[in-house]
Design a protein around this motif. Structure first.
Motif, PDB file in Angstrom:
ATOM      1  N   ARG A   1       3.468   1.061   0.688  1.00 44.15           N
ATOM      2  CA  ARG A   1       2.372   0.365   1.383  1.00 44.15           C
ATOM      3  C   ARG A   1       2.468   0.579   2.907  1.00 44.15           C
TER       4      ARG A   1
ATOM      5  N   GLU B   1       1.418   4.081   3.841  1.00 49.45           N
ATOM      6  CA  GLU B   1      -0.054   4.227   3.865  1.00 49.45           C
ATOM      7  C   GLU B   1      -0.610   3.758   5.213  1.00 49.45           C
ATOM      8  N   LEU B   2      -0.055   2.640   5.689  1.00 44.20           N
ATOM      9  CA  LEU B   2      -0.506   2.130   6.996  1.00 44.20           C
ATOM     10  C   LEU B   2      -0.125   3.104   8.114  1.00 44.20           C
ATOM     11  N   GLU B   3       1.042   3.709   7.975  1.00 39.23           N
ATOM     12  CA  GLU B   3       1.470   4.707   8.984  1.00 39.23           C
ATOM     13  C   GLU B   3       0.427   5.827   9.080  1.00 39.23           C
ATOM     14  N   GLU B   4      -0.094   6.238   7.922  1.00 37.97           N
ATOM     15  CA  GLU B   4      -1.108   7.312   7.920  1.00 37.97           C
ATOM     16  C   GLU B   4      -2.401   6.874   8.589  1.00 37.97           C
ATOM     17  N   ASN B   5      -2.740   5.591   8.420  1.00 41.71           N
ATOM     18  CA  ASN B   5      -4.049   5.119   8.878  1.00 41.71           C
ATOM     19  C   ASN B   5      -4.079   4.615  10.311  1.00 41.71           C
ATOM     20  N   TYR B   6      -2.926   4.341  10.888  1.00 40.99           N
ATOM     21  CA  TYR B   6      -2.917   3.756  12.243  1.00 40.99           C
ATOM     22  C   TYR B   6      -2.128   4.636  13.204  1.00 40.99           C
ATOM     23  N   GLU B   7      -2.768   5.023  14.300  1.00 45.44           N
ATOM     24  CA  GLU B   7      -2.124   5.854  15.322  1.00 45.44           C
ATOM     25  C   GLU B   7      -0.901   5.156  15.928  1.00 45.44           C
TER      26      GLU B   7
ATOM     27  N   GLU C   1      -2.004  -6.300   8.081  1.00 43.22           N
ATOM     28  CA  GLU C   1      -3.078  -5.412   8.561  1.00 43.22           C
ATOM     29  C   GLU C   1      -4.085  -6.190   9.412  1.00 43.22           C
TER      30      GLU C   1
ATOM     31  N   LYS D   1      -4.918  -5.414  13.337  1.00 43.64           N
ATOM     32  CA  LYS D   1      -6.287  -5.226  13.872  1.00 43.64           C
ATOM     33  C   LYS D   1      -6.525  -6.174  15.044  1.00 43.64           C
TER      34      LYS D   1
END
Ligand SMILES: Cc1ncc(COP(=O)(O)O)c(C=O)c1O
Length: 445
Positions: free
Chosen positions: A355, A358-364, A437, A441
């Motif tokens: 999980r 996945e966040l690593e991929e989606n957040y710079e 998450e 944000k």
């Protein structure tokens, strides 16, 4: 369906009052009222409740202590059972059975086909303190090697091993002389600026070359008693070294007769999915320092060590409360509970890791997600190319998450650890990830 924790107001009116008084009458420690103004009333499993009725998922486990969860019935029962019999009898001078039972269990769980003994203490720092005395006494060697970014505690001698933050050192020098530091093999961020993720073998070789070509040029290796290490650096940022690092380190240490002293205070007791984290790396260290989680929240720590470096006379080292019988009774339960949880920790730990990846991929801003078992962390950066550290977002996330009922703790300069009790379920992880998450944000706004 697991419910989300509920936070009405943080801090609530009762908490505000206590926190104000706290800062009037208690010595300043590490509490940050900006980030976590939580005054606990009670806990149960993964949840804690504050005195204003807010609830939280404790993904800090009381800073790596509540591995079996808050108020585990077996631990509560053990504490009551022992408290009714006797709460203290000074293991320094007398004897009791449960101290022997736990020592046998811990020694059996520790890797290494050699005779071992256990020196009980009360805190992680004391566990490292007794390790240093055992090594000096047992080997006749007085020097130590430790790692940059290491945390081993804050007593005057142990502070010489700790190289985590200057705030821990400022105005406390001189600490114990004779300790040299070398870089920890951090695959994501290393002093040689090897691009991207360092090649594991290259990274290991650079660290070992540093030891031989720099440190051992002025420090006679025959004077070094032990290399002290964390199997995964905890306060330093949950840094997982390459798989073969400790095997190669051991080869080098053996060449000079140097012992390996494994500080498992934060990573031991099932946190990584093995009972001792060093089991992931296939070596048997000469000492294992334990603390934090072992007593299920009751202070207990110590050092499992080779019997051939043990103290030979009473009085060489002792502590009035070391090996408190109530803590030991709790620890015997903790050991059994944790042994049973290990497959679960590996399964839910992998899930949590996935999980976070996945966040690593989606957040710079998430440069790296890493960890073993339920010792997971993310490192915040300003952007992925430069890897410039982003403590600001990390700190905001901690505060935002608390407002939403998730307790998270920072580590290193810019990382955030996810270390829930080992009983956490996938559903609870899902809720925590949802809150994380949202908090991220909010922090990025
Ligand atoms: C690896 C390690 N060693 C030692 C300590 C010190 O433990 P204590 O705070 O119980 O003295 C800690 C505390 O965080 C730790 O993480």
């Amino acid at each position: 369906m697991v419910k989300r924790p509920v936070v009405k107001e943080l801090p609530g009116p009762k908490a505000k009052e206590i926190i104000e008084k706290n800062f009037e009458v208690l010595a300043t420690t590490t509490q940050d009222p900006e980030a976590l103004p939580i005054v606990i009333d009670h806990g149960e499993g993964v949840l804690v409740y504050d005195i204003d009725g807010n609830s939280f998922y404790d993904f800090g486990s009381g800073v790596g202590v509540m591995n079996v969860g808050h108020a585990h019935p077996k631990v509560v029962e053990a504490v009551k059972r022992q408290a009714e019999k006797f709460t203290h009898f000074a293991l320094n001078d007398f004897f009791y059975e449960n101290a022997v039972v736990l020592a046998q269990k811990l020694s059996e769980l520790a890797p290494g086909d050699f005779a071992k003994k256990v020196a009980y203490q009360n805190s992680g720092a004391e566990a490292n303190e007794v390790m240093m005395k055992l090594v000096k006494y047992g080997t006749g060697r007085k020097r130590f090697i430790a790692f940059y970014h290491a945390f081993h505690g804050r007593t005057q001698a142990v502070l010489s091993l700790t190289a985590s933050k200057w705030v821990q050192q400022e105005r406390f020098f001189p600490t114990m002389p004779g300790v040299e530091h070398i870089p920890y093999p951090n695959p994501y961020r290393n002093p040689w600026h090897i691009d991207g993720y360092a090649d594991p073998k290259e990274l290991i070789n650079r660290v070992l070359e540093f030891l031989e070509d720099y440190v051992f040029k002025h420090v006679p290796p025959e004077e070094v008693g032990a290399i002290v290490f964390e199997p995964i650096q905890g306060e330093g940022g949950y840094v997982v070294p390459p798989k073969d690092f400790f095997k190669d380190l051991k080869k080098l240490a053996d060449k000079y007769g140097i012992l390996l002293a494994d500080d498992e205070v934060q990573m031991g007791v099932g946190r990584t999915g093995k009972f001792w984290a060093i089991e992931h790396f296939g070596i048997a260290p000469d000492t294992i320092q334990f603390g934090k989680a072992i007593g299920g929240g009751i202070p207990l720590a110590g050092c499992i060590h080779r019997a051939d470096i043990a103290f030979d006379k009473p009085g060489r080292h002792a502590s009035t409360f070391g090996g408190n019988p109530v803590a030991i009774e709790a620890a015997i339960e903790v050991v059994e509970i944790v042994k049973g949880l290990l497959p679960h920790v590996q399964e839910v730990g992998d899930y949590l890791h996935k999980r976070l990846k996945e966040l690593e991929e989606n957040y710079e801003v998430i440069g790296d997600a890493r960890g073993l078992g339920l010792a997971q962390a993310v490192e915040f950066v300003k952007n992925k190319d430069t890897k410039e550290k982003n403590a600001e977002v990390r700190n905001k996330v901690v505060a935002e998450a608390a407002k939403r009922g998730l307790i998270l703790l920072g580590c290193g300069d810019n990382s955030l650890r996810f270390i829930p009790p080992l009983i956490v379920t996938k559903e609870e992880i899902d809720v925590a990830m949802e809150i994380f998450e949202e908090s991220l944000k909010a922090a990025l706004k």
